[in-house]
Design a protein around this motif. Structure first.
Motif, PDB file in Angstrom:
ATOM      1  N   ARG A 161       0.820  -1.212   0.000  1.00 30.55           N
ATOM      2  CA  ARG A 161       0.000   0.000   0.000  1.00 30.55           C
ATOM      3  C   ARG A 161       0.853   1.260   0.000  1.00 30.55           C
ATOM      4  O   ARG A 161       0.323   2.365  -0.057  1.00 30.55           O
ATOM      5  CB  ARG A 161      -0.911   0.027   1.233  1.00 30.55           C
ATOM      6  CG  ARG A 161      -1.719  -1.226   1.459  1.00 30.55           C
ATOM      7  CD  ARG A 161      -3.060  -1.253   0.853  1.00 30.55           C
ATOM      8  NE  ARG A 161      -3.820  -0.047   0.854  1.00 30.55           N
ATOM      9  CZ  ARG A 161      -4.942   0.091   0.134  1.00 30.55           C
ATOM     10  NH1 ARG A 161      -5.352  -0.911  -0.635  1.00 30.55           N
ATOM     11  NH2 ARG A 161      -5.641   1.198   0.159  1.00 30.55           N
ATOM     12  N   ASP A 206       2.731   2.551  -2.349  1.00 29.42           N
ATOM     13  CA  ASP A 206       3.131   2.616  -3.757  1.00 29.42           C
ATOM     14  C   ASP A 206       3.005   4.012  -4.349  1.00 29.42           C
ATOM     15  O   ASP A 206       3.145   4.209  -5.552  1.00 29.42           O
ATOM     16  CB  ASP A 206       2.280   1.650  -4.583  1.00 29.42           C
ATOM     17  CG  ASP A 206       0.782   1.915  -4.439  1.00 29.42           C
ATOM     18  OD1 ASP A 206       0.399   2.913  -3.786  1.00 29.42           O
ATOM     19  OD2 ASP A 206      -0.009   1.118  -4.980  1.00 29.42           O
ATOM     20  N   GLY A 207       2.738   5.020  -3.501  1.00 27.21           N
ATOM     21  CA  GLY A 207       2.598   6.388  -3.982  1.00 27.21           C
ATOM     22  C   GLY A 207       1.232   6.695  -4.551  1.00 27.21           C
ATOM     23  O   GLY A 207       0.961   7.833  -4.941  1.00 27.21           O
ATOM     24  N   GLU A 208       0.354   5.686  -4.589  1.00 29.99           N
ATOM     25  CA  GLU A 208      -0.983   5.891  -5.141  1.00 29.99           C
ATOM     26  C   GLU A 208      -2.091   5.441  -4.168  1.00 29.99           C
ATOM     27  O   GLU A 208      -3.091   6.118  -4.012  1.00 29.99           O
ATOM     28  CB  GLU A 208      -1.127   5.126  -6.460  1.00 29.99           C
ATOM     29  CG  GLU A 208      -0.176   5.604  -7.556  1.00 29.99           C
ATOM     30  CD  GLU A 208      -0.340   4.816  -8.838  1.00 29.99           C
ATOM     31  OE1 GLU A 208      -1.210   3.910  -8.874  1.00 29.99           O
ATOM     32  OE2 GLU A 208       0.391   5.092  -9.811  1.00 29.99           O
ATOM     33  N   SER A 209      -1.886   4.306  -3.542  1.00 38.68           N
ATOM     34  CA  SER A 209      -2.899   3.767  -2.637  1.00 38.68           C
ATOM     35  C   SER A 209      -2.868   4.484  -1.293  1.00 38.68           C
ATOM     36  O   SER A 209      -1.837   5.033  -0.886  1.00 38.68           O
ATOM     37  CB  SER A 209      -2.671   2.270  -2.404  1.00 38.68           C
ATOM     38  OG  SER A 209      -2.592   1.568  -3.630  1.00 38.68           O
ATOM     39  N   THR A 210      -4.012   4.477  -0.586  1.00 44.84           N
ATOM     40  CA  THR A 210      -4.040   4.987   0.778  1.00 44.84           C
ATOM     41  C   THR A 210      -3.432   3.938   1.698  1.00 44.84           C
ATOM     42  O   THR A 210      -3.914   2.809   1.748  1.00 44.84           O
ATOM     43  CB  THR A 210      -5.476   5.295   1.226  1.00 44.84           C
ATOM     44  OG1 THR A 210      -6.053   6.239   0.337  1.00 44.84           O
ATOM     45  CG2 THR A 210      -5.486   5.852   2.641  1.00 44.84           C
ATOM     46  N   THR A 260      -1.413   9.354   0.565  1.00 46.74           N
ATOM     47  CA  THR A 260      -0.592   8.323  -0.076  1.00 46.74           C
ATOM     48  C   THR A 260       0.645   8.050   0.785  1.00 46.74           C
ATOM     49  O   THR A 260       0.943   8.800   1.722  1.00 46.74           O
ATOM     50  CB  THR A 260      -0.131   8.746  -1.482  1.00 46.74           C
ATOM     51  OG1 THR A 260       0.614   9.977  -1.380  1.00 46.74           O
ATOM     52  CG2 THR A 260      -1.321   8.930  -2.415  1.00 46.74           C
ATOM     53  N   ARG A 291       4.867   6.255   0.550  1.00 48.16           N
ATOM     54  CA  ARG A 291       5.945   5.713  -0.279  1.00 48.16           C
ATOM     55  C   ARG A 291       7.082   5.227   0.618  1.00 48.16           C
ATOM     56  O   ARG A 291       7.336   5.798   1.698  1.00 48.16           O
ATOM     57  CB  ARG A 291       6.461   6.758  -1.261  1.00 48.16           C
ATOM     58  CG  ARG A 291       7.136   7.963  -0.621  1.00 48.16           C
ATOM     59  CD  ARG A 291       7.613   8.980  -1.643  1.00 48.16           C
ATOM     60  NE  ARG A 291       8.335  10.089  -1.041  1.00 48.16           N
ATOM     61  CZ  ARG A 291       7.754  11.181  -0.548  1.00 48.16           C
ATOM     62  NH1 ARG A 291       6.432  11.310  -0.599  1.00 48.16           N
ATOM     63  NH2 ARG A 291       8.505  12.142  -0.018  1.00 48.16           N
ATOM     64  N   THR A 308       1.998  11.106   2.966  1.00 48.65           N
ATOM     65  CA  THR A 308       1.700  12.455   2.499  1.00 48.65           C
ATOM     66  C   THR A 308       0.215  12.734   2.630  1.00 48.65           C
ATOM     67  O   THR A 308      -0.621  11.976   2.134  1.00 48.65           O
ATOM     68  CB  THR A 308       2.127  12.623   1.031  1.00 48.65           C
ATOM     69  OG1 THR A 308       3.529  12.341   0.919  1.00 48.65           O
ATOM     70  CG2 THR A 308       1.854  14.044   0.547  1.00 48.65           C
TER      71      THR A 308
END
Length: 310
Positions: A208, A210-214, A270, A272, A284
């Motif tokens: 999770r 991956d810079g996109e998923s919450t 997101t 990372r 973030t």
């Protein structure tokens, strides 16, 4: 806030054996009668309570035997001894239930099978993202709150005693569910299981981040079956630096004290991975043009918090 409460198998045979032993101790009507007699008399006390209150909450051997209706002292003593230590203790020659017995009694009261609770629960609240009416469902003594109109609202599923649903209506049910989850998640963040007081661990699933998923957080007890999956903001907002950062980027203070309010910022959060050895990740949180960046370790310990505002 999003919390999914799971029931998982015991981690080893020892846990199963403990559960079997606990149930076996209650496997006789005389033992249940002994506990019922103590619960009928029981009153909580504190160290400053007077002797008259202590007398009201205890039973002597003769009183306890009389309350159960058993005539054979040998048989009665045999079953009483089976309960001693686990469910019954002797204090100055009198008998009282242990904390474990009281917890068992309270669990039975909270989830007594004679109460009927409808599967569909009216929560009288709207989705924070699309303003549609939220839907509540009660099944297997788990309460779920979700939005039937959108996929943005995370919602929640958590164990909630049947009695708690039976004595509340509408938005009170919804608020009670979230208050209960807040208490349990906060306790688990301190390392204590809200179910058995065992030691909890916290992990961040890497898939999770991956810079996109919450990002989500898994809280697990090392002793019992308690396990909860929580969105990362709900778990982090107990940290003072994170609370301050949310306020600084424009999330109102009254919202940061309520787990439900984080639903509005949650879809944009997101994470990372910054380093795998030692593990480090950045969460973030953007809100109305401002950004909070929270650096965390593998156990979700907060290492640094930075904010950027216009």
């Amino acid at each position: 806030m999003a919390v999914w409460d799971h029931v998982r198998p015991m981690a080893d045979d020892q846990g199963s054996a403990v559960a079997e032993d606990a149930f076996a101790l209650l496997g006789h009507e005389i033992r249940l009668d002994i506990l019922r007699a103590l619960f009928d008399r029981y009153e909580p006390i504190d160290p400053t309570s007077g002797p008259e209150l202590r007398d009201r909450r205890t039973l002597s051997y003769a009183e306890l035997m009389d309350a159960t209706g058993v005539q054979d002292s040998g048989k009665f003593n045999y079953h009483l001894e089976k309960l001693r230590g686990a469910y019954v203790e002797a204090v100055d020659g009198e008998y009282v239930p242990t904390a474990g017995a009281i917890a068992l009694y309270e669990a039975m009261i909270a989830n007594r099978p004679t109460e009927s609770v409808p599967a569909d629960v009216t929560v009288e609240a709207t989705c924070p993202n699309c303003d549609a009416d939220l839907h509540g469902e009660y099944e297997q003594e788990f309460l779920t709150v979700e939005c039937p109109a959108c996929d943005i609202f995370w919602g929640a599923t958590y164990r909630f005693p049947k009695h708690g649903v039976a004595v509340r209506e509408g938005v009170d049910v919804y608020e009670a569910l979230y208050d209960r989850m807040m208490y349990h998640v906060g306790l688990a963040r301190t390392g204590q299981c809200p179910s058995c007081a065992g030691i909890t661990g916290v992990t961040l699933p890497w898939d999770r981040l991956d810079g996109e998923s919450t990002p989500t957080v898994e809280m697990t007890c090392g002793t019992c079956s308690w396990l909860a999956t929580v969105d990362v903001i709900s778990a982090l907002q107990f940290e003072p630096r994170v609370t301050s950062a949310l306020v600084e980027i424009g999330v109102p203070r009254e919202e940061t004290s309520s787990l439900r309010a984080t639903e509005r910022v949650l879809p944009a959060v997101t994470g990372r991975v910054e380093s795998r050895e030692p593990f480090s990740a950045t969460v973030t949180v953007p809100h109305e043009g401002a950004i909070a960046e929270i650096s965390v370790g593998e156990g979700l310990e907060v290492r640094a918090v930075e904010t950027t505002t216009d």
